[in-house]
Design an enzyme around this catalytic site. Structure first.
Site, PDB file in Angstrom:
ATOM      1  NE  ARG A 118      27.323  11.014  20.666  1.00 25.05           N
ATOM      2  CZ  ARG A 118      26.464  10.019  20.589  1.00 25.05           C
ATOM      3  NH1 ARG A 118      25.545   9.840  21.522  1.00 25.05           N
ATOM      4  NH2 ARG A 118      26.499   9.181  19.581  1.00 25.05           N
ATOM      5  CG  ASN A 164      25.200  13.267  19.135  1.00 23.52           C
ATOM      6  OD1 ASN A 164      26.237  13.896  19.249  1.00 23.52           O
ATOM      7  ND2 ASN A 164      25.127  12.145  18.439  1.00 23.52           N
TER       8      ASN A 164
END
Length: 95
Positions: free
Chosen positions: A22, A40
């Site tokens: 990320r 996520n």
């Protein structure tokens, strides 16, 4: 004349959590001048919405196929969307 903006939702599977995917995606998207988000998913995958000029979006998709060095991307699914995306690229909480 500016290029048309496209938006693509990505679902990325493989070893993509716990490998800084990320944070890496935020950095890469900002470098390309894209808008959107990354998060996520509870199933172990990563989901992203990327929006911007088509060449930059395509470049980001190719980068996401590789991911950061510790990641192992096994599958990436692209879905064109018409979602409105505000400026900037950010990391969202897990869904």
């Amino acid at each position: 004349m500016s290029e048309a903006t496209v938006s693509i939702r990505l679902h990325i599977r493989g070893r993509v959590q716990g490998v800084w995917y990320r944070g890496w995606a935020v950095s890469e998207a900002q470098e390309l001048g894209l808008s959107g988000w990354v998060r996520n998913r509870r199933d172990g995958s990563v989901e992203a919405l990327i929006s911007g000029p088509e060449p930059a979006v395509r470049a980001m998709i190719e980068r996401c196929r590789r991911g950061p060095s510790a990641a192992r991307v096994e599958d990436l699914v692209e879905v064109p969307v018409s979602d409105a995306v505000g400026p900037g690229f950010r990391q969202l909480p897990t869904l």
